[in-house]
Scaffold this motif. Structure first.
Motif, PDB file in Angstrom:
ATOM      1  N   LYS A 275       4.801  -6.452   7.141  1.00  0.00           N
ATOM      2  CA  LYS A 275       3.716  -5.471   7.220  1.00  0.00           C
ATOM      3  C   LYS A 275       4.058  -4.219   6.424  1.00  0.00           C
ATOM      4  O   LYS A 275       3.204  -3.657   5.718  1.00  0.00           O
ATOM      5  N   GLN A 276       5.301  -3.775   6.525  1.00  0.00           N
ATOM      6  CA  GLN A 276       5.715  -2.583   5.784  1.00  0.00           C
ATOM      7  C   GLN A 276       5.727  -2.848   4.277  1.00  0.00           C
ATOM      8  O   GLN A 276       5.354  -1.984   3.478  1.00  0.00           O
TER       9      GLN A 276
ATOM     10  N   GLN B  29       2.464  -2.404   2.350  1.00  0.00           N
ATOM     11  CA  GLN B  29       1.973  -1.051   2.135  1.00  0.00           C
ATOM     12  C   GLN B  29       2.562  -0.392   0.882  1.00  0.00           C
ATOM     13  O   GLN B  29       2.168   0.719   0.530  1.00  0.00           O
TER      14      GLN B  29
ATOM     15  N   LYS C  54       2.887   4.301  -1.210  1.00  0.00           N
ATOM     16  CA  LYS C  54       1.787   3.355  -1.117  1.00  0.00           C
ATOM     17  C   LYS C  54       1.310   3.005  -2.532  1.00  0.00           C
ATOM     18  O   LYS C  54       1.680   3.665  -3.501  1.00  0.00           O
TER      19      LYS C  54
ATOM     20  N   VAL D 283       4.327   6.232   2.336  1.00  0.00           N
ATOM     21  CA  VAL D 283       3.967   5.218   3.315  1.00  0.00           C
ATOM     22  C   VAL D 283       3.762   5.869   4.668  1.00  0.00           C
ATOM     23  O   VAL D 283       4.594   6.646   5.131  1.00  0.00           O
TER      24      VAL D 283
ATOM     25  N   ASN E 238       3.254   5.098   8.685  1.00  0.00           N
ATOM     26  CA  ASN E 238       3.457   4.048   9.676  1.00  0.00           C
ATOM     27  C   ASN E 238       2.356   4.127  10.716  1.00  0.00           C
ATOM     28  O   ASN E 238       2.184   5.148  11.370  1.00  0.00           O
TER      29      ASN E 238
END
Length: 224
Positions: A118-119, A122, A215, A221, A223
């Motif tokens: 998921k990270q 991004q 990003k 980024v 969270n």
């Protein structure tokens, strides 16, 4: 560039070919000539070599499966790896599902992997490509070394069976010593890359949590 099929055939084949090489060469040292002998023509020998190549790929694939089953499915290796990473990660509470599945180590690790992926999604493509390629390289190396270790252990067992059946000779003794040395070297490499990957992944998760990466639009980024 090597295509998908060739890469995987070689990766699966190496453990099997190593097993065949050590076992058969040791077998020949006893003066045996089964499969290969002077009565075969060059064409027949080439056919045998091709057949052994395919057999090696099948054996290597099975050794990969043995490695995964012993080291991952039927063990708590995923839990041990995750615990080591959690000891490095500072904001553990941002990883969803870890506490919920703390008594189910496979599911907890799956949630950890989900958080990691998921990270990555991004990030901008340049950063994501670097991280994923480096991650893939280390993970592939670890699994390759694990399967090779299974191959070497299997080779030690097969050579030991030959020694039991036909007795010791100088060559078989050298093979055992060489295999033990190779097994130790491969094990050390396996441990090195495994530890390297743990620190790589954990520290990048810290970077995600600290909003140190960008990003796709160039922003930091966030969270969620």
């Amino acid at each position: 560039m090597m295509n998908f099929e060739t890469k995987y055939l070689i990766r699966w084949g190496i453990p099997g070919w190593v097993f065949i090489l050590f076992t058969y060469v040791t077998y020949l040292s006893y003066g045996k000539r089964f499969f290969l002998g002077n009565e075969f023509t060059v064409t027949q020998l080439l056919g045998i070599m091709v057949s052994l190549g395919f057999v090696g790929i099948v054996l290597g694939y099975l050794m990969h499966q043995m490695y995964f089953s012993v080291n991952w499915i039927f063990s708590k290796q995923s839990s041990k790896i995750m615990q080591k990473m959690l000891n490095i990660i500072k904001d553990k509470e941002k990883i969803e599902g870890i506490d919920e599945y703390r008594f189910e180590h496979h599911k907890a690790y799956f949630m950890f992997e989900y958080h990691w992926q998921k990270q990555l999604l991004q990030l901008d493509s340049e950063q994501r490509d670097y991280i994923t390629e480096r991650y893939r390289y280390m993970l592939t190396t670890i699994h390759g070394l694990g399967a090779l270790l299974v191959s070497i252990v299997s080779s030690i067992l097969s050579v030991s069976v030959l020694i039991f059946l036909y007795g010791h000779n100088a060559f078989s003794s050298v093979m055992i010593i060489l295999l033990i040395y190779l097994g130790f070297s491969v094990w050390k490499g396996f441990c090195y890359y495994s530890e390297n990957l743990i620190y790589f992944q954990a520290n990048f998760i810290n970077a995600f949590h600290n909003k140190e990466l960008r990003k796709p639009d160039g922003e930091r980024v966030e969270n969620e």
